[in-house]
Design a protein around this motif. Structure first.
Motif, PDB file in Angstrom:
ATOM      1  N   PRO A  95       0.812  -1.226   0.000  1.00 48.69           N
ATOM      2  CA  PRO A  95       0.000   0.000   0.000  1.00 48.69           C
ATOM      3  C   PRO A  95       0.849   1.280   0.000  1.00 48.69           C
ATOM      4  N   GLN A  96       2.096   1.159   0.459  1.00 49.03           N
ATOM      5  CA  GLN A  96       2.970   2.335   0.492  1.00 49.03           C
ATOM      6  C   GLN A  96       3.464   2.735  -0.895  1.00 49.03           C
ATOM      7  N   VAL A  97       3.249   1.863  -1.893  1.00 54.82           N
ATOM      8  CA  VAL A  97       3.500   2.283  -3.283  1.00 54.82           C
ATOM      9  C   VAL A  97       2.167   2.335  -4.042  1.00 54.82           C
ATOM     10  N   GLY A 137       9.555   4.719  12.910  1.00 54.96           N
ATOM     11  CA  GLY A 137       9.207   5.739  11.930  1.00 54.96           C
ATOM     12  C   GLY A 137       8.557   5.024  10.761  1.00 54.96           C
ATOM     13  N   CYS A 138       8.101   5.776   9.775  1.00 59.71           N
ATOM     14  CA  CYS A 138       7.419   5.163   8.642  1.00 59.71           C
ATOM     15  C   CYS A 138       7.616   6.037   7.411  1.00 59.71           C
ATOM     16  N   LEU A 139       7.942   5.420   6.286  1.00 61.83           N
ATOM     17  CA  LEU A 139       8.139   6.178   5.039  1.00 61.83           C
ATOM     18  C   LEU A 139       6.875   6.948   4.657  1.00 61.83           C
ATOM     19  N   GLN A 179       5.633  -6.740  12.412  1.00 65.59           N
ATOM     20  CA  GLN A 179       4.366  -6.260  13.007  1.00 65.59           C
ATOM     21  C   GLN A 179       3.958  -4.929  12.389  1.00 65.59           C
ATOM     22  N   HIS A 180       4.934  -4.043  12.177  1.00 66.06           N
ATOM     23  CA  HIS A 180       4.668  -2.726  11.568  1.00 66.06           C
ATOM     24  C   HIS A 180       4.161  -2.904  10.123  1.00 66.06           C
ATOM     25  N   GLU A 181       4.842  -3.748   9.338  1.00 66.30           N
ATOM     26  CA  GLU A 181       4.481  -3.898   7.914  1.00 66.30           C
ATOM     27  C   GLU A 181       3.160  -4.638   7.734  1.00 66.30           C
ATOM     28  N   ASP A 183       0.704  -4.638   9.793  1.00 59.99           N
ATOM     29  CA  ASP A 183      -0.334  -3.645  10.140  1.00 59.99           C
ATOM     30  C   ASP A 183      -0.751  -2.833   8.911  1.00 59.99           C
ATOM     31  N   HIS A 184       0.238  -2.432   8.084  1.00 59.71           N
ATOM     32  CA  HIS A 184      -0.075  -1.646   6.872  1.00 59.71           C
ATOM     33  C   HIS A 184      -1.094  -2.371   5.988  1.00 59.71           C
ATOM     34  N   LEU A 185      -1.031  -3.705   5.947  1.00 57.41           N
ATOM     35  CA  LEU A 185      -1.918  -4.487   5.070  1.00 57.41           C
ATOM     36  C   LEU A 185      -3.362  -4.457   5.578  1.00 57.41           C
TER      37      LEU A 185
HETATM   38 ZN    ZN Z   1       5.222   2.088   7.764  1.00 54.99          ZN
END
Ligand code: ZN
Length: 200
Positions: A95-97, A137-139, A179-181, A183-185
């Motif tokens: 989702p970040q792209v 942090g997060c891009l 866990q962070h990545e 979560d993005h999904l």
């Molecule tokens: Zn992130």
């Protein structure tokens, strides 16, 4: 009445067929081809359209989609984007792209050479009892950092590029990245879980 029942059955068949054979959408193909296996634009919360996309749950990838050229290009673009020398990270989710699909790239700090690896349809299937609070942090969230509580150990299940399923226990900082990545999904950002957030 009989006519209605037939229509309903036909509709049901179409819905079932389309969900089984779902391929990349026209929009997904366009975005992936535009990325051309290289660095893609990172979606950020300060952009209105991006912020809605980042809050949307991603769809799993089918065997057919994983076997496609588009998947190879997307995987290459995720690796190129997370390794962008001017804006690098330790993990990235599709989702970040701008692609709402369940695939992430994670840097395996627990492996020799600390390689980035691709995980398809990753799931956390259990959490260890211990937690730790660490900085994240997060891009997709520029200029902020937060303190987040995470499990120090997790068990994950995912598929590889051949669609073979795997399970693995992951510990330490690499477990935090997963866990962070993951979560993005599900449209979750670290700021949702953070004890505190501050400007970098
Ligand atoms: Zn992130």
């Amino acid at each position: 009445m009989r006519h209605n029942a037939t229509t309903l059955l036909c509709l049901l068949a179409i819905v079932l067929f389309s969900s089984c054979s779902r391929g990349w959408s026209v929009g997904e193909k366009e975005l992936i081809r535009e990325g051309n296996s290289g660095i893609m634009r990172v979606t950020t919360i300060d952009n209105k359209t991006d912020s809605l996309l980042l809050r949307t749950a991603s769809q799993p990838l089918t065997r057919r989609e994983v076997g496609s050229k588009e998947f190879d290009m997307l995987a290459a673009s995720l690796l190129a984007t997370v390794n962008n020398p001017t804006n690098s990270g330790v993990g990235i989710a599709a989702p970040q792209v701008g692609i709402l699909r369940r695939v992430v790239a994670v840097q395996r700090f627990d492996k020799e050479g600390e390689p980035f690896e691709i995980y398809i349809n990753p799931e956390i299937i259990s959490y260890g009892p211990e937690v730790t609070i660490g900085g994240e942090g997060c891009l997709s969230i520029p200029s902020l950092r937060g303190e987040v509580e995470r499990a120090t150990s997790i068990e994950i299940r995912w598929r590889d590029e051949k669609y073979k399923q795997h399970r693995e226990r992951i510990d330490g900082f690499t477990a935090v990245i997963f866990q962070h990545e993951i979560d993005h999904l599900d449209g979750i950002l670290y700021t949702d879980r953070a004890e505190s957030v501050c400007r970098e």
